[in-house]
Write a protein that holds these residues in place. Structure first.
Motif, PDB file in Angstrom:
ATOM      1  N   ILE A  30     -35.606  15.034 -16.318  1.00 27.45           N
ATOM      2  CA  ILE A  30     -36.106  14.389 -15.102  1.00 27.45           C
ATOM      3  C   ILE A  30     -35.160  13.283 -14.660  1.00 27.45           C
ATOM      4  O   ILE A  30     -34.781  13.186 -13.492  1.00 27.45           O
ATOM      5  N   ASN A  31     -34.767  12.436 -15.602  1.00 24.75           N
ATOM      6  CA  ASN A  31     -33.894  11.312 -15.300  1.00 24.75           C
ATOM      7  C   ASN A  31     -32.519  11.761 -14.823  1.00 24.75           C
ATOM      8  O   ASN A  31     -31.858  11.083 -14.022  1.00 24.75           O
ATOM      9  N   LEU A  32     -32.082  12.918 -15.312  1.00 28.46           N
ATOM     10  CA  LEU A  32     -30.763  13.434 -14.957  1.00 28.46           C
ATOM     11  C   LEU A  32     -30.618  13.679 -13.457  1.00 28.46           C
ATOM     12  O   LEU A  32     -29.534  13.501 -12.890  1.00 28.46           O
ATOM     13  N   PHE A  33     -31.716  14.069 -12.798  1.00 20.25           N
ATOM     14  CA  PHE A  33     -31.646  14.379 -11.372  1.00 20.25           C
ATOM     15  C   PHE A  33     -31.203  13.171 -10.556  1.00 20.25           C
ATOM     16  O   PHE A  33     -30.411  13.300  -9.619  1.00 20.25           O
ATOM     17  N   LYS A  34     -31.722  11.985 -10.890  1.00 19.74           N
ATOM     18  CA  LYS A  34     -31.325  10.774 -10.175  1.00 19.74           C
ATOM     19  C   LYS A  34     -29.832  10.528 -10.342  1.00 19.74           C
ATOM     20  O   LYS A  34     -29.131  10.222  -9.362  1.00 19.74           O
ATOM     21  N   ASN A  35     -29.351  10.663 -11.560  1.00 20.68           N
ATOM     22  CA  ASN A  35     -27.940  10.382 -11.819  1.00 20.68           C
ATOM     23  C   ASN A  35     -27.014  11.434 -11.216  1.00 20.68           C
ATOM     24  O   ASN A  35     -25.900  11.119 -10.790  1.00 20.68           O
ATOM     25  N   ILE A  36     -27.465  12.681 -11.161  1.00 19.11           N
ATOM     26  CA  ILE A  36     -26.681  13.714 -10.479  1.00 19.11           C
ATOM     27  C   ILE A  36     -26.589  13.393  -8.997  1.00 19.11           C
ATOM     28  O   ILE A  36     -25.523  13.522  -8.373  1.00 19.11           O
ATOM     29  N   ASP A  37     -27.706  12.952  -8.413  1.00 20.94           N
ATOM     30  CA  ASP A  37     -27.723  12.605  -6.994  1.00 20.94           C
ATOM     31  C   ASP A  37     -26.750  11.467  -6.710  1.00 20.94           C
ATOM     32  O   ASP A  37     -25.977  11.513  -5.737  1.00 20.94           O
ATOM     33  N   LEU A  38     -26.752  10.451  -7.567  1.00 20.65           N
ATOM     34  CA  LEU A  38     -25.814   9.343  -7.402  1.00 20.65           C
ATOM     35  C   LEU A  38     -24.367   9.819  -7.523  1.00 20.65           C
ATOM     36  O   LEU A  38     -23.495   9.397  -6.765  1.00 20.65           O
ATOM     37  N   ARG A  39     -24.116  10.705  -8.485  1.00 21.84           N
ATOM     38  CA  ARG A  39     -22.767  11.225  -8.680  1.00 21.84           C
ATOM     39  C   ARG A  39     -22.300  12.019  -7.458  1.00 21.84           C
ATOM     40  O   ARG A  39     -21.143  11.906  -7.027  1.00 21.84           O
ATOM     41  N   LEU A  40     -23.188  12.825  -6.889  1.00 20.27           N
ATOM     42  CA  LEU A  40     -22.827  13.619  -5.719  1.00 20.27           C
ATOM     43  C   LEU A  40     -22.471  12.732  -4.539  1.00 20.27           C
ATOM     44  O   LEU A  40     -21.534  13.027  -3.782  1.00 20.27           O
ATOM     45  N   GLU A  41     -23.227  11.638  -4.361  1.00 22.28           N
ATOM     46  CA  GLU A  41     -22.923  10.718  -3.264  1.00 22.28           C
ATOM     47  C   GLU A  41     -21.559  10.069  -3.481  1.00 22.28           C
ATOM     48  O   GLU A  41     -20.746   9.991  -2.559  1.00 22.28           O
ATOM     49  N   LYS A  42     -21.298   9.607  -4.697  1.00 20.81           N
ATOM     50  CA  LYS A  42     -20.020   8.959  -4.972  1.00 20.81           C
ATOM     51  C   LYS A  42     -18.856   9.927  -4.873  1.00 20.81           C
ATOM     52  O   LYS A  42     -17.750   9.555  -4.468  1.00 20.81           O
ATOM     53  N   ASN A  43     -19.096  11.190  -5.233  1.00 19.36           N
ATOM     54  CA  ASN A  43     -18.023  12.185  -5.181  1.00 19.36           C
ATOM     55  C   ASN A  43     -17.532  12.442  -3.757  1.00 19.36           C
ATOM     56  O   ASN A  43     -16.416  12.926  -3.561  1.00 19.36           O
ATOM     57  N   LYS A  44     -18.364  12.106  -2.766  1.00 18.43           N
ATOM     58  CA  LYS A  44     -17.933  12.253  -1.370  1.00 18.43           C
ATOM     59  C   LYS A  44     -16.749  11.341  -1.073  1.00 18.43           C
ATOM     60  O   LYS A  44     -15.997  11.571  -0.126  1.00 18.43           O
ATOM     61  N   ASN A  45     -16.578  10.313  -1.890  1.00 12.84           N
ATOM     62  CA  ASN A  45     -15.499   9.351  -1.655  1.00 12.84           C
ATOM     63  C   ASN A  45     -14.197   9.704  -2.367  1.00 12.84           C
ATOM     64  O   ASN A  45     -13.199   8.998  -2.212  1.00 12.84           O
ATOM     65  N   ARG A  46     -14.217  10.766  -3.161  1.00 12.54           N
ATOM     66  CA  ARG A  46     -13.031  11.075  -3.972  1.00 12.54           C
ATOM     67  C   ARG A  46     -11.776  11.291  -3.132  1.00 12.54           C
ATOM     68  O   ARG A  46     -10.673  10.931  -3.548  1.00 12.54           O
ATOM     69  N   ALA A  47     -11.942  11.899  -1.966  1.00 15.54           N
ATOM     70  CA  ALA A  47     -10.775  12.212  -1.143  1.00 15.54           C
ATOM     71  C   ALA A  47     -10.376  11.057  -0.225  1.00 15.54           C
ATOM     72  O   ALA A  47      -9.354  11.134   0.464  1.00 15.54           O
ATOM     73  N   VAL A  48     -11.162   9.993  -0.210  1.00 11.86           N
ATOM     74  CA  VAL A  48     -10.880   8.865   0.687  1.00 11.86           C
ATOM     75  C   VAL A  48      -9.843   7.960   0.036  1.00 11.86           C
ATOM     76  O   VAL A  48     -10.047   7.465  -1.084  1.00 11.86           O
ATOM     77  N   ARG A  49      -8.761   7.737   0.724  1.00 12.50           N
ATOM     78  CA  ARG A  49      -7.676   6.920   0.192  1.00 12.50           C
ATOM     79  C   ARG A  49      -7.454   5.633   0.995  1.00 12.50           C
ATOM     80  O   ARG A  49      -6.898   4.674   0.496  1.00 12.50           O
ATOM     81  N   LYS A  50      -7.887   5.639   2.243  1.00  9.05           N
ATOM     82  CA  LYS A  50      -7.583   4.524   3.150  1.00  9.05           C
ATOM     83  C   LYS A  50      -8.840   4.143   3.928  1.00  9.05           C
ATOM     84  O   LYS A  50      -9.575   5.015   4.386  1.00  9.05           O
ATOM     85  N   LEU A  51      -9.073   2.836   4.076  1.00  6.22           N
ATOM     86  CA  LEU A  51     -10.204   2.341   4.874  1.00  6.22           C
ATOM     87  C   LEU A  51      -9.641   1.531   6.034  1.00  6.22           C
ATOM     88  O   LEU A  51      -9.634   0.308   6.029  1.00  6.22           O
ATOM     89  N   ASN A  52      -9.154   2.267   7.036  1.00  8.75           N
ATOM     90  CA  ASN A  52      -8.482   1.625   8.165  1.00  8.75           C
ATOM     91  C   ASN A  52      -9.323   1.603   9.433  1.00  8.75           C
ATOM     92  O   ASN A  52      -8.816   1.409  10.528  1.00  8.75           O
ATOM     93  N   SER A  53     -10.633   1.801   9.285  1.00 10.77           N
ATOM     94  CA  SER A  53     -11.533   1.661  10.430  1.00 10.77           C
ATOM     95  C   SER A  53     -12.910   1.272   9.917  1.00 10.77           C
ATOM     96  O   SER A  53     -13.257   1.520   8.757  1.00 10.77           O
ATOM     97  N   SER A  54     -13.691   0.665  10.798  1.00 14.73           N
ATOM     98  CA  SER A  54     -15.042   0.248  10.429  1.00 14.73           C
ATOM     99  C   SER A  54     -15.906   1.447  10.067  1.00 14.73           C
ATOM    100  O   SER A  54     -16.686   1.397   9.112  1.00 14.73           O
ATOM    101  N   ASP A  55     -15.756   2.539  10.810  1.00 12.48           N
ATOM    102  CA  ASP A  55     -16.561   3.742  10.546  1.00 12.48           C
ATOM    103  C   ASP A  55     -16.272   4.310   9.162  1.00 12.48           C
ATOM    104  O   ASP A  55     -17.184   4.704   8.431  1.00 12.48           O
ATOM    105  N   LYS A  56     -14.985   4.374   8.806  1.00 12.16           N
ATOM    106  CA  LYS A  56     -14.608   4.881   7.480  1.00 12.16           C
ATOM    107  C   LYS A  56     -15.170   3.995   6.378  1.00 12.16           C
ATOM    108  O   LYS A  56     -15.667   4.476   5.354  1.00 12.16           O
ATOM    109  N   ALA A  57     -15.058   2.686   6.589  1.00 10.89           N
ATOM    110  CA  ALA A  57     -15.546   1.747   5.583  1.00 10.89           C
ATOM    111  C   ALA A  57     -17.059   1.849   5.425  1.00 10.89           C
ATOM    112  O   ALA A  57     -17.583   1.837   4.306  1.00 10.89           O
ATOM    113  N   LEU A  58     -17.777   1.972   6.538  1.00 12.51           N
ATOM    114  CA  LEU A  58     -19.242   2.109   6.491  1.00 12.51           C
ATOM    115  C   LEU A  58     -19.653   3.351   5.700  1.00 12.51           C
ATOM    116  O   LEU A  58     -20.535   3.293   4.843  1.00 12.51           O
ATOM    117  N   GLU A  59     -19.010   4.463   6.010  1.00 13.89           N
ATOM    118  CA  GLU A  59     -19.349   5.713   5.333  1.00 13.89           C
ATOM    119  C   GLU A  59     -19.024   5.626   3.843  1.00 13.89           C
ATOM    120  O   GLU A  59     -19.813   6.079   2.994  1.00 13.89           O
TER     121      GLU A  59
END
Length: 231
Positions: A83-112
């Motif tokens: 049960i507890n694993l589901f929360k941590n998988i969800d957190l990992r999936l959200e953070k993994n969206k940032n793996r390809a982000v290398r530069k924060l050169n706009s407000s929109d990018k930084a917000l996301e």
């Protein structure tokens, strides 16, 4: 007969899911379906209800700590881990969206980027994102892990991040897990303090982003607070 009845009930719940009926399934049925795979030889309907009653909602169940889950009759450590694993998988999936982000050169990018880091956290966190002269990300530093509605950080911890990473720019970020994105008076005062401190070492504070339950706010892009970030 009880064994046959239980198996037929499990088959009906599985069949409902396989027919793409997930959206119409009740929270108790969703939880039952998960429990089938943790507790294969026992009626889990009562356990499902007990979990929902104890923690108030499906979200409450999945956000519960393992030590609290095992207090529910019928829930062993293996079930609690699943049960507890589901929360941590969800957190990992959200953070993994940032793996390809290398530069924060706009407000929109930084917000996301910051939303992906903090949107599902249930306790208040303060992040310092260090950037080089070209606004490439150097590192994401968690400098404070607080309670559900409060976190604080000493300014020297922020300076440590800056000197460690030899940063030219930083973004401050924190979350309001149970609140709105509007900065508090303390948030504004803290932002001004860090901006003034960073100016002394010729480091820019590009933004302070606050993540709420469903949204995020960039102070640098908000007319009420943008003046503080003028260099």
């Amino acid at each position: 007969m009880a064994e046959i009845s239980r198996e037929k009930h499990r088959e009906r719940v599985r069949a409902a899911y396989l027919k793409n009926s997930f959206e119409s399934m009740s929270d108790s049925s969703v939880l039952e379906l998960l429990l089938f795979y943790a507790i294969p030889r026992k009626d889990v309907k009562e356990i499902s209800y007990a979990l929902l009653n104890r923690f108030g909602s499906l979200e409450g169940v999945f956000n519960a700590d393992i030590k609290e889950l095992v207090k529910v009759k019928g829930v062993g450590e293996n079930t609690a881990i699943l049960i507890n694993l589901f929360k941590n998988i969800d957190l990992r999936l959200e953070k993994n969206k940032n793996r390809a982000v290398r530069k924060l050169n706009s407000s929109d990018k930084a917000l996301e980027f910051v939303k992906n880091e903090l949107i599902n956290h249930k306790k208040e966190e303060i992040l310092i994102i260090t950037l080089d002269n070209s606004l490439n990300i150097i590192s994401v530093n968690n400098v404070s892990h607080g309670a559900a509605n409060y976190a604080s950080v000493e300014p020297y911890k922020i300076m440590e991040c800056i000197f460690k990473d030899n940063a030219a720019n930083i973004i401050i970020a924190h979350n309001h897990p149970q609140g709105k994105v509007e900065p508090s008076t303390e948030d504004v005062d803290f932002t001004i303090e860090i901006i003034n401190l960073c100016r002394k070492v010729k480091v820019n504070v590009n933004d302070h982003i606050i993540v709420g339950e469903n949204d995020a706010l960039s102070m640098a892009s908000n007319i009420k607070y943008a003046m503080y970030f003028d260099n």
